[in-house]
Design a protein around this motif. Structure first.
Motif, short mmCIF file in Angstrom:
data_model
loop_
_atom_site.label_atom_id
_atom_site.label_comp_id
_atom_site.label_asym_id
_atom_site.label_seq_id
_atom_site.Cartn_x
_atom_site.Cartn_y
_atom_site.Cartn_z
N THR A 251 0.87 -1.19 0.00
CA THR A 251 0.00 0.00 0.00
C THR A 251 0.90 1.23 0.00
O THR A 251 2.04 1.18 0.46
N MET A 252 0.35 2.32 -0.52
CA MET A 252 1.10 3.57 -0.47
C MET A 252 0.24 4.60 0.25
O MET A 252 -0.96 4.72 0.00
N ASP A 253 0.87 5.31 1.18
CA ASP A 253 0.14 6.34 1.93
C ASP A 253 1.11 7.45 2.34
O ASP A 253 2.29 7.42 1.97
N MET A 254 0.61 8.39 3.12
CA MET A 254 1.42 9.56 3.47
C MET A 254 2.03 9.44 4.87
O MET A 254 2.62 10.39 5.37
N VAL A 255 1.88 8.28 5.52
CA VAL A 255 2.37 8.15 6.89
C VAL A 255 3.89 8.38 6.94
O VAL A 255 4.65 7.73 6.22
N GLY A 256 4.29 9.35 7.75
CA GLY A 256 5.72 9.63 7.93
C GLY A 256 6.36 10.36 6.75
O GLY A 256 7.57 10.53 6.71
#
Ligand SMILES: C[S@@+](CC[C@H](N)C(=O)[O-])C[C@H]1O[C@@H](n2cnc3c(N)ncnc32)[C@H](O)[C@@H]1O
Length: 279
Positions: A251-256
């Motif tokens: 998955t790709m996300d904006m965490v960090g």
């Protein structure tokens, strides 16, 4: 993000050495207080001292920007499955490019016998600093191996012992994204030989919604950022070259992710992945 002007290391002023922290995130605070018995009032000072020492030996962004305080494995969707799997007496976990070994200590805190856990890094001093970070030199029974992923079996028993033993869970965070695609494939071919059939490779790295080359921290060099599809394609190539087969999920996300940081931009994402050896 401010960089310090106080400089004996040029990397301090390239933007990936941020000011000392005044607070740390809750999971690492909890680990330092309960596992390492650092008194609550001392935690921030302790973290800052370790960052200073680590950066002096290896001025990486992950150290200067305190990314080593993020307990990635703990946030992986398979964390509980991994904990269960490591309860089996013959199971082995390898943290590849482990740096201070923070995720390995979290596993110990969560009940995994430490002798089933191995850390590996090309930089011995970072793993030594890990003992001082977690204050467990006298108690931790994990093995730390100084080895270069690119050299693989050519470096002898440090690596071939791991190949013979076989790894059930290989954690590899903020590692592949340091290199060009050709280098990543070369490293992954060596990594592939370590993992048992049915074993897992899990981790996080900086991905991109526009996969491709970006400038790397060493001037004039580049590194390749994946999305889930290109990471899958890489593992297919590695499988063909090593007569193994891999299933990639991610998955790709904006965490960090901080698009203003010197090592990220508006296309950057956290790529959290699971690569399963199916044959
Ligand atoms: C960006 S840090 C990430 C550390 C840690 N995994 C984390 O997520 O905080 C990359 C680590 O990979 C190690 N490394 C770089 N090249 C390597 C190589 N060829 N073989 C083994 N380790 C390597 C570095 O020394 C460093 O500790």
């Amino acid at each position: 993000m401010a960089a310090t002007k106080d400089t004996s290391l040029p990397e301090r002023n390239k933007g990936w050495y941020q000011e000392d922290l005044t607070e740390v995130n809750e999971p690492i605070r909890k680990l330092l207080e309960s596992y390492s018995r650092v008194p609550s009032a001392e935690v921030v000072k302790h973290v800052n001292q370790i960052r200073e020492r680590g950066f002096a030996s290896n001025p990486y962004p992950c150290i200067g920007l305190y990314r080593f305080l993020n307990l990635t494995l703990l946030t992986h969707p398979l964390y509980d499955t991994i904990l269960k799997r490591l309860q089996s007496p013959d199971a082995t976990y390898l943290d590849l490019g482990c740096c201070f070994g923070q995720d390995l200590r979290q596993l110990v805190q969560d009940g995994v016998p430490s002798q089933r856990l191995i850390g590996l890094d090309v930089e011995g001093p970072l793993m030594q600093t890990g003992y001082d970070f977690f204050l467990d030199r006298a108690t931790l029974q994990s093995r730390f191996v100084v080895a270069d992923v690119f050299k693989g079996a050519a470096q002898g028993t440090a690596w071939t012992d791991l190949e013979m033993r076989g790894i059930d869970v290989l954690h590899c965070s903020a590692f592949f994204h340091l290199f060009t695609l050709a280098e990543q494939i070369s490293a992954a071919k060596n990594v592939a030989k370590l993992v048992k059939t049915g074993g897992l490779i899990v981790g996080r790295q900086i991905g991109s919604v526009k996969p491709g080359d970006v400038p790397a921290i060493k001037e004039g060099s580049s590194s390749y950022r994946h999305d889930v599809e290109t990471f899958d394609a890489m593992w297919r190539r590695v499988g063909e070259a090593t007569q193994t087969r891999w299933e990639v999920g991610g998955t790709m996300d904006m965490v960090g992710i901080n698009p203003q940081s010197p090592v990220e931009d508006e296309n950057s994402r956290r790529l959290l992945f699971t690569v399963t050896r199916v044959a």
